[in-house]
Design an enzyme around this catalytic site. Structure first.
Site, PDB file in Angstrom:
ATOM      1  N   MET A 193       0.896  -1.287   0.034  1.00 30.30           N
ATOM      2  CA  MET A 193       0.005   0.052   0.074  1.00 30.30           C
ATOM      3  C   MET A 193       0.848   1.314   0.078  1.00 30.30           C
ATOM      4  SD  MET A 193      -3.386  -0.755   2.496  1.00 30.30           S
ATOM      5  CE  MET A 193      -2.235  -1.674   3.670  1.00 30.30           C
ATOM      6  N   CYS A 227      -3.236  -1.011 -10.403  1.00 30.80           N
ATOM      7  CA  CYS A 227      -3.728   0.176 -10.108  1.00 30.80           C
ATOM      8  C   CYS A 227      -4.861   0.792 -11.089  1.00 30.80           C
ATOM      9  CB  CYS A 227      -2.391   1.245 -10.469  1.00 30.80           C
ATOM     10  SG  CYS A 227      -2.652   2.927  -9.853  1.00 30.80           S
ATOM     11  N   ARG A 255      -6.460  -2.935   3.804  1.00 32.53           N
ATOM     12  CA  ARG A 255      -6.981  -1.870   4.573  1.00 32.53           C
ATOM     13  C   ARG A 255      -7.138  -2.580   5.880  1.00 32.53           C
ATOM     14  NH1 ARG A 255     -11.534  -0.859   0.602  1.00 32.53           N
ATOM     15  NH2 ARG A 255     -11.139  -3.020   0.397  1.00 32.53           N
TER      16      ARG A 255
HETATM   17  C1  LIG Z   1      -3.637   3.335   0.561  1.00 32.50           C
HETATM   18  C2  LIG Z   1      -3.768   2.274  -0.369  1.00 32.50           C
HETATM   19  C3  LIG Z   1      -2.437   2.171  -0.989  1.00 32.50           C
HETATM   20  C4  LIG Z   1      -2.372   1.123  -2.194  1.00 32.50           C
HETATM   21  N1  LIG Z   1      -1.234   1.104  -2.839  1.00 32.50           N
HETATM   22  C5  LIG Z   1      -1.032  -0.374  -3.504  1.00 32.50           C
HETATM   23  C6  LIG Z   1       0.233  -0.504  -4.185  1.00 32.50           C
HETATM   24  O1  LIG Z   1       0.986   0.172  -4.060  1.00 32.50           O
HETATM   25  N2  LIG Z   1       0.370  -1.518  -4.939  1.00 32.50           N
HETATM   26  C7  LIG Z   1      -0.737  -2.377  -4.967  1.00 32.50           C
HETATM   27  O2  LIG Z   1      -0.447  -3.487  -5.841  1.00 32.50           O
HETATM   28  N3  LIG Z   1      -1.768  -2.288  -4.509  1.00 32.50           N
HETATM   29  C8  LIG Z   1      -1.771  -1.107  -3.640  1.00 32.50           C
HETATM   30  N4  LIG Z   1      -3.216  -1.166  -3.200  1.00 32.50           N
HETATM   31  C9  LIG Z   1      -4.133  -2.087  -3.155  1.00 32.50           C
HETATM   32  C10 LIG Z   1      -4.190  -2.942  -2.026  1.00 32.50           C
HETATM   33  O3  LIG Z   1      -2.897  -3.743  -2.180  1.00 32.50           O
HETATM   34  C11 LIG Z   1      -5.254  -4.241  -2.141  1.00 32.50           C
HETATM   35  O4  LIG Z   1      -5.238  -5.001  -3.225  1.00 32.50           O
HETATM   36  C12 LIG Z   1      -6.489  -3.433  -1.976  1.00 32.50           C
HETATM   37  O5  LIG Z   1      -6.606  -2.512  -0.784  1.00 32.50           O
HETATM   38  C13 LIG Z   1      -7.658  -4.642  -1.600  1.00 32.50           C
HETATM   39  O6  LIG Z   1      -7.396  -5.248  -0.369  1.00 32.50           O
HETATM   40  P1  LIG Z   1      -8.169  -5.011   1.055  1.00 32.50           P
HETATM   41  O7  LIG Z   1      -9.688  -5.240   0.727  1.00 32.50           O
HETATM   42  O8  LIG Z   1      -7.444  -5.833   1.910  1.00 32.50           O
HETATM   43  O9  LIG Z   1      -7.777  -3.604   1.284  1.00 32.50           O
HETATM   44  C14 LIG Z   1      -3.407   0.059  -2.065  1.00 32.50           C
HETATM   45  C15 LIG Z   1      -4.573   0.318  -1.337  1.00 32.50           C
HETATM   46  C16 LIG Z   1      -4.669   1.015  -0.364  1.00 32.50           C
HETATM   47  C17 LIG Z   1      -5.936   1.281   0.453  1.00 32.50           C
END
Ligand SMILES: Cc1cc2nc3c(=O)[nH]c(=O)nc-3n(C[C@H](O)[C@H](O)[C@H](O)COP(=O)(O)O)c2cc1C
Length: 393
Positions: A34, A118, A247
């Site tokens: 993230m 992304c 998250r």
């Molecule tokens: C603040 C933020 C930054 C993120 N940055 C990236 C990143 O740099 N690379 C990536 O593959 N996913 C990124 N994501 C996506 C997360 O890795 C993840 O796929 C997404 O939040 C869904 O998972 P979750 O429901 O557990 O949050 C980001 C998500 C958030 C909320």
């Protein structure tokens, strides 16, 4: 921390360690990369609670090859990080290849993940991020190049992607097969399309379909894991080899303790009271000062974590506002000292969704992008700009 018992029948699960190439991950859990969150400070807090792979913030391959100071910070690890995991993003096979080679030759990583998820308009508008797997030639070229370069150092290379651009333009099954054929060590799927951003619910059925389609490579499931019980439920429902948690651990680094317990078949859960949360916030801020070597920057960074840490806890409105604009470690100490340290774990109010959500929007794409599954020369020129300002997944 106090511990609460939940019925064992809800949690017991016999999942073997996750194999990523030659790396064995005892707890099959990955901290999702993230941007702006998973720096060395936050990764330390998380891994102090439990096992797994803790992935860096994404770094763009171009910036890395150019050795910008920020990209060198992004790939740095604490000396005691055992699986040094770096997430790379790129749109040009040659630059991605060079970035992987640099990580390998200079021994900056033990595991490399490639980001194809992304959804941000300024990236997809030029054909990057979650728009890229639509172009099968380019996707194949990037993944094959990265795997080849990583294999020189014996490093496992994984990919992380979304379901596709929208429900009519799904890419995950094809992309998964291409990546498997290229020799990736695992494929992670965030069960949303780019159009969804972070809205709605992650589609765990799609994760199950990918697991079924790729019986010969580890598949990792991602999306909407807010508790250890969610992680177990995802494994049960989809058959994945491990889970990727984003998250859900914002303001709750101890979730990794719960996850480790659950995967070991234990019912123990961490239920921090106010004193423990307050200590975690201060420690997080101190670690950020170390990470950035800049107190001002560190304190600006910790502010965004406050609402997550104190979700569900009794904190007065004025104190909340002051914490959200805290300028120095000293002021932070003073503010935290005003909290009622006898406050107990508030239960479900402290749990559940947090962080980015948003509403679905149509993904910005280059004109005519969806008309063809290969990259035209004009699209190729546009793509060069798709690495600029890329920030997240
Ligand atoms: C603040 C933020 C930054 C993120 N940055 C990236 C990143 O740099 N690379 C990536 O593959 N996913 C990124 N994501 C996506 C997360 O890795 C993840 O796929 C997404 O939040 C869904 O998972 P979750 O429901 O557990 O949050 C980001 C998500 C958030 C909320």
């Amino acid at each position: 921390m106090t511990v609460t018992d939940i019925p064992a029948s809800d949690t017991k699960l016999d999942l073997p360690p996750l194999k990523l190439g030659n790396i064995t991950v005892e707890t099959p859990v990955v901290l999702a990369p993230m941007a702006g969150i998973t720096n060395t400070a936050f990764r330390r807090l998380c891994r102090e609670h439990g096992g797994g792979v803790f992935v860096s913030e994404m770094v763009t391959s171009r910036a890395l090859v150019e050795r910008t100071p920020e990209s060198m910070r992004l790939i740095s690890h604490d000396p005691d990080e055992q699986i040094r995991s770096v997430q790379l993003y790129g749109v040009d096979p040659e630059t991605v290849g060079k970035a992987v080679r640099m990580l390998v030759e200079e021994d900056h990583a033990d595991h490399i993940d490639l980001n194809f998820g992304c959804p941000v308009a300024k990236v997809t508008r030029r054909g990057g991020g979650a728009a890229l797997p639509w172009k099968l030639d380019l996707f194949t070229d990037i993944v094959q190049t990265a795997v080849r370069e990583a294999s020189v150092g014996g490093l496992p290379l994984t990919i992380k992607m979304r379901k596709g651009i929208d429900e009519d333009h799904l890419t995950y099954l094809e992309a998964g097969r291409i990546a498997r054929d290229a020799g990736v060590a695992a494929v992670a799927l965030h069960g949303r399309t780019a159009n969804q951003f972070y809205s709605g619910k992650a589609d765990w059925d799609a994760i199950a379909r990918l697991r079924e389609a790729l019986p010969d490579v580890p598949v990792l499931g991602n999306g909407d894991i807010w508790s250890a019980e969610d992680a177990i439920a995802m494994v049960r429902q989809t058959g994945v080899d491990g889970v990727v948690v984003g998250r859900g651990c914002q303001g709750r680094p101890w979730l990794f303790g719960d996850l480790m317990a659950a995967f070991e078949g234990s019912d123990t859960r961490l239920k921090p009271g106010m004193a423990e949360v307050s200590a975690a916030v201060y420690r997080h801020a101190e670690l950020l000062v170390d990470t950035f070597d800049d107190e001002n920057k560190a304190l600006r960074d910790i502010r965004k974590h406050m609402a997550w840490y104190f979700k569900g806890y009794v904190v007065g409105g004025d104190l909340r506002a002051a914490l959200a604009s805290v300028p120095t470690l000293e002021v932070l100490r003073g503010l935290l000292d005003q909290l009622d340290m006898s406050g107990e774990y508030p239960g479900s109010d402290a749990e559940g969704p947090r962080g980015r959500a948003g509403t679905p929007k149509r993904t910005a794409l280059p004109a005519g992008w969806l008309d063809n599954r290969t990259v035209s020369s004009t699209e190729g020129a546009e793509l060069a700009g798709a690495e600029i300002d890329a920030s997240g997944g």
